[in-house]
Enzyme design. Structure first.
Site, PDB file in Angstrom:
ATOM      1  N   GLY A 179     -32.599 -48.553  65.336  1.00 60.59           N
ATOM      2  CA  GLY A 179     -32.473 -49.300  66.596  1.00 60.59           C
ATOM      3  C   GLY A 179     -33.563 -48.921  67.577  1.00 60.59           C
ATOM      4  N   LYS A 213     -35.969 -40.088  53.301  1.00 60.94           N
ATOM      5  CA  LYS A 213     -35.673 -39.168  54.406  1.00 60.94           C
ATOM      6  C   LYS A 213     -35.295 -37.783  53.861  1.00 60.94           C
ATOM      7  CE  LYS A 213     -34.111 -43.159  57.046  1.00 60.94           C
ATOM      8  NZ  LYS A 213     -32.978 -44.031  57.320  1.00 60.94           N
ATOM      9  N   VAL A 235     -37.121 -39.971  60.217  1.00 64.10           N
ATOM     10  CA  VAL A 235     -35.879 -39.445  59.630  1.00 64.10           C
ATOM     11  C   VAL A 235     -34.719 -39.623  60.599  1.00 64.10           C
ATOM     12  CG1 VAL A 235     -34.735 -37.420  58.652  1.00 64.10           C
ATOM     13  CG2 VAL A 235     -37.189 -37.733  58.317  1.00 64.10           C
ATOM     14  N   GLY A 291     -33.675 -41.935  62.759  1.00 67.88           N
ATOM     15  CA  GLY A 291     -33.839 -42.531  64.090  1.00 67.88           C
ATOM     16  C   GLY A 291     -33.803 -41.540  65.230  1.00 67.88           C
ATOM     17  N   LYS A 342     -41.395 -43.571  56.786  1.00 64.52           N
ATOM     18  CA  LYS A 342     -40.858 -42.634  55.797  1.00 64.52           C
ATOM     19  C   LYS A 342     -41.339 -42.932  54.383  1.00 64.52           C
ATOM     20  CE  LYS A 342     -38.139 -44.763  57.778  1.00 64.52           C
ATOM     21  NZ  LYS A 342     -37.194 -45.185  58.771  1.00 64.52           N
ATOM     22  N   GLU A 390     -32.964 -53.969  55.519  1.00 68.09           N
ATOM     23  CA  GLU A 390     -34.423 -54.030  55.456  1.00 68.09           C
ATOM     24  C   GLU A 390     -34.814 -55.352  54.776  1.00 68.09           C
ATOM     25  OE1 GLU A 390     -36.606 -51.474  56.358  1.00 68.09           O
ATOM     26  OE2 GLU A 390     -34.998 -50.152  57.019  1.00 68.09           O
ATOM     27  N   GLU A 445     -41.002 -37.636  63.752  1.00 65.57           N
ATOM     28  CA  GLU A 445     -39.566 -37.491  64.062  1.00 65.57           C
ATOM     29  C   GLU A 445     -38.810 -38.798  63.807  1.00 65.57           C
ATOM     30  OE1 GLU A 445     -37.775 -34.434  65.493  1.00 65.57           O
ATOM     31  OE2 GLU A 445     -36.560 -35.753  64.278  1.00 65.57           O
ATOM     32  N   THR A 504     -39.533 -53.879  67.083  1.00 67.57           N
ATOM     33  CA  THR A 504     -38.466 -53.293  67.894  1.00 67.57           C
ATOM     34  C   THR A 504     -38.849 -51.913  68.417  1.00 67.57           C
ATOM     35  OG1 THR A 504     -36.997 -54.385  66.353  1.00 67.57           O
ATOM     36  CG2 THR A 504     -35.986 -52.816  67.824  1.00 67.57           C
ATOM     37  N   VAL A 505     -39.349 -51.065  67.524  1.00 63.74           N
ATOM     38  CA  VAL A 505     -39.629 -49.681  67.925  1.00 63.74           C
ATOM     39  C   VAL A 505     -40.860 -49.610  68.827  1.00 63.74           C
ATOM     40  CG1 VAL A 505     -40.059 -47.342  67.098  1.00 63.74           C
ATOM     41  CG2 VAL A 505     -38.588 -48.858  65.780  1.00 63.74           C
TER      42      VAL A 505
HETATM   43  N1  HSE Z   1     -32.518 -49.155  57.322  1.00 61.03           N
HETATM   44  C1  HSE Z   1     -32.309 -47.838  57.829  1.00 61.03           C
HETATM   45  C2  HSE Z   1     -30.828 -47.624  58.073  1.00 61.03           C
HETATM   46  C3  HSE Z   1     -33.057 -47.534  59.097  1.00 61.03           C
HETATM   47  O1  HSE Z   1     -30.032 -48.540  57.891  1.00 61.03           O
HETATM   48  O2  HSE Z   1     -30.449 -46.524  58.423  1.00 61.03           O
HETATM   49  C4  HSE Z   1     -34.504 -47.310  58.810  1.00 61.03           C
HETATM   50  O3  HSE Z   1     -34.689 -46.236  57.963  1.00 61.03           O
END
Ligand code: HSE
Length: 428
Positions: free
Chosen positions: A304, A207, A134, A136, A107, A192, A131, A14-15
């Site tokens: 996201g 984070k 931590v 998103g 992370k 996850e 960046e 996705t990213v």
């Molecule tokens: N799974 C994490 C969340 C996003 O729900 O915020 C990735 O660190």
């Protein structure tokens, strides 16, 4: 206009696909802001044939990410495959050793190996940026490392896992139990692959550990983060909290005390009227308390495609601009090892248990609290039809170790039919 900055991306999930999309759609804007063009040269991903909704034409394909990391025709290696060990670690090390800047969203890897990787980056005079690791899309790392660099940070606080915030919000708004909402979140693809990373507070703890290192000039120490998951939060807790004007959040707090560094990620009751109390669904919020800036509150999407790839792009543009900032905001060798401590800040606690419904049991519980110098602020006993009486007690402020002693004493009285659950009521 300088010569182009050449990028290699490992991982087109996705990213990764999101970053490729931004590089395509915003290329003119990126060039204007960077003072040079940013050129994607090479990529690596598990499947070559998968449709990612973006053209990969003209890009070199590497099946081995270590090969990608070492390519002589890239300046920046972007690691988006995840995992707290190899091959991500080896690939990052390869890139740093061959003089490439590295950008990662990983992370877990930073929480475990951040110190040695920062030292390696420094030794090779390149940047290691993260960046996207931590919260998103929230520019938490940049704000802390750059915008607040002139402040002594008193405290970091925040909600850093959107999935947990979604689960807790949905439990409250729909009056559904944890298991039902957990299954829903899993179907929605929020969790996850290993859900305990989310629900156990581990992902959010990673984070917090990263931010603590920057804020307090300490070597990253995830193992010292006191973590407690949200599985222990019942729908009754959420209802009781709401009736008393609170919401339950998976809250991270980090602060330097005279005894050492306190880092904790645990479900807490917070005032429903506070900014954190009003944070709904999968949103994240991070609050920095600087000695001169005062409270800085950042709110946004913590996961996201759009938000996370936006964060990766901010690191790419920083490197293209020639901005060079030490990994954790100061030389890696100057980061100190700090003794971890439990909090020295007293707080009120919410205690929930079930008592045998017979004369004197409540007195036994109150006596155990009193024996430890803990005073009761509120007591609530909900209606019940069986031999077990559900009881909620809110204490006056006390320290966690004092509370733990009292809970052990309560258990020894045999008055409780289930182990008491205690949640901290945090002043936010
Ligand atoms: N799974 C994490 C969340 C996003 O729900 O915020 C990735 O660190």
């Amino acid at each position: 206009m300088g010569s182009a900055l050449k990028i290699g991306i490992a991982g087109l999930g996705t990213v990764g696909a999101g970053v490729v999309k931004i590089l395509h759609s915003h290329s003119r804007l990126i060039t204007s802001r960077s003072g040079k063009s940013v050129e994607l040269k090479a990529i690596s991903a598990r499947s070559r044939s998968k449709d990612r909704g973006v053209s990969l034409e003209g890009l070199s394909w590497e099946s081995d990410i270590i090969e990608l990391a070492g390519r002589s025709d890239i300046d920046v290696f972007v690691e988006l495959i995840g995992g707290d060990g190899n091959p991500a670690k080896e690939a990052i090390e390869t890139a740093l050793k061959s003089g490439k800047h590295v950008i990662t969203a990983n992370k877990a890897l930073l929480a475990k190996h951040g110190q040695e990787l920062a030292e390696l980056a420094e030794k090779n005079n390149v940047s290691l940026k993260f960046e996207a690791a931590v919260a998103g899309g929230i520019p938490a790392v940049k704000v802390l490392t750059e915008s607040l660099a002139g402040n002594k940070i008193n405290r970091i606080m925040g909600v850093m896992n959107g999935t947990c915030n979604y689960i807790l919000t949905r439990m409250e708004t729909s009056n559904l139990p944890y298991e039902t909402v957990f299954n829903e979140a899993q179907k929605l693809g929020y969790l996850e692959a290993d859900p305990t990373l989310d629900t156990g507070g581990i992902d959010a703890g990673h984070k917090l550990a990263i931010l603590s290192s920057i804020a307090f000039g300490t070597q990253i120490d995830f193992k010292a983060v006191v973590t407690q998951g949200i599985e222990l939060v019942s729908i009754q807790d959420i209802e009781q909290a709401r009736e008393m004007g609170y919401r339950i959040k998976l809250l991270g707090v980090s602060q330097m005390t005279d005894e050492g560094l306190e880092q904790r990620m645990q479900p807490c009751l917070v005032s429903a009227n506070s900014p954190i109390g009003q944070l709904e669904n999968a949103m994240n919020m991070i609050i920095f308390d600087g000695d001169h800036s005062g409270q800085i509150i950042l709110r946004g999407a913590g996961a996201g495609e759009g938000p996370t790839s936006s964060a990766v792009m901010s690191d790419i543009i920083d490197i293209a601009r020639g901005n060079k900032i030490p990994t954790f905001g100061q030389s890696a060798n100057s980061l100190i090892k700090m003794k971890p401590v439990l909090t020295s800040t007293p707080a009120a606690y919410y205690i929930r248990t079930k008592l045998e419904d017979s004369p004197g049991v409540l007195a036994k519980m109150a006596t155990a609290l009193g024996n430890n110098g803990i005073s009761i602020d509120q007591m609530r006993q909900t209606q019940h039809a069986d031999v077990a009486a559900p009881v909620v007690i809110v204490t006056h402020k006390t320290l966690p170790e004092t509370l733990n002693k009292a809970l052990i004493e309560i258990m020894k009285t045999d008055a409780t039919l289930e182990a008491p659950v205690a949640l901290r009521i945090e002043d936010v």
